[in-house]
Design a protein around this motif. Structure first.
Motif, PDB file in Angstrom:
ATOM      1  N   ALA A   1       0.826  -1.216   0.000  1.00 24.08           N
ATOM      2  CA  ALA A   1       0.000   0.000   0.000  1.00 24.08           C
ATOM      3  C   ALA A   1       0.856   1.260   0.000  1.00 24.08           C
ATOM      4  N   ARG A   2       0.310   2.336  -0.566  1.00 22.86           N
ATOM      5  CA  ARG A   2       0.939   3.653  -0.517  1.00 22.86           C
ATOM      6  C   ARG A   2       0.394   4.376   0.705  1.00 22.86           C
ATOM      7  N   ALA A   3       1.303   4.731   1.605  1.00 24.92           N
ATOM      8  CA  ALA A   3       0.942   5.485   2.807  1.00 24.92           C
ATOM      9  C   ALA A   3       1.046   6.964   2.487  1.00 24.92           C
ATOM     10  N   MET A   4       0.017   7.729   2.822  1.00 22.44           N
ATOM     11  CA  MET A   4      -0.012   9.152   2.481  1.00 22.44           C
ATOM     12  C   MET A   4      -0.184  10.006   3.723  1.00 22.44           C
ATOM     13  N   PHE A   5       0.576  11.114   3.740  1.00 25.61           N
ATOM     14  CA  PHE A   5       0.580  12.036   4.869  1.00 25.61           C
ATOM     15  C   PHE A   5       0.407  13.464   4.368  1.00 25.61           C
TER      16      PHE A   5
END
Length: 162
Positions: free
Chosen positions: A94-98
């Motif tokens: 998964a791509r973790a986004m902040f």
């Protein structure tokens, strides 16, 4: 603002390119990077290692953009968006986004101190962290917040108030 924009792009590019040396050169010799997850890294060698080793230990394909920078020459604020592809088994790629705000203290055109305020909660969901793990991380962040000198007034009991 052009110099600020160039510095911020170099900052983001160095992370995206896993170039800890270039990243560390943006800091003063005794500069400190305070990471929201890993804590403080002091000095160029440790800052470079943070990028090359710590950041890429469980992630790849970083993307970092700075938006709307504001500076008075001593302090620099910039809103940012940041993401990476997780290599943690439970994240399943998964791509973790902040989203956050970078707060930098500048000295002689370099970063003397970097702090950030980041919304980490959506990333924990993206990474498929168990609720207990999220609670543990958030509790640690809360303890660190309460330990900061500027929060002591907020923690003080005021006589006559509940």
């Amino acid at each position: 603002m052009t110099t600020t924009t160039v510095m911020l792009r170099a900052f983001c590019d160095a992370v995206e390119q896993r170039n800890g040396k270039a990243f560390a050169e943006l800091f003063t010799e005794d500069g400190v990077y305070h990471d929201v997850f890993y804590g403080a890294f002091a000095g160029r060698a440790k800052i470079a290692a943070m990028i090359d080793d710590w950041f890429y230990r469980t992630a790849t394909d970083f993307r970092w953009d700075m938006h709307d920078p504001v500076t008075d020459g001593t302090t620099l604020y910039a809103r940012y968006t940041f993401s990476y592809k997780s290599t943690l088994p439970e994240a399943n790629g998964a791509r973790a986004m902040f989203e956050g705000v970078a707060i930098m203290t500048l000295k002689d055109g370099r970063i003397a101190s970097y702090h950030e305020v980041a919304n980490t909660a959506p990333a924990f969901v993206d990474l498929r962290f168990a609720p207990e793990r999220i609670a543990k991380i958030v509790a640690k962040q809360g303890a660190e917040l309460k330990a900061r000198p500027e929060m002591q007034r907020h923690l003080a009991v005021i006589p006559g108030r509940a």
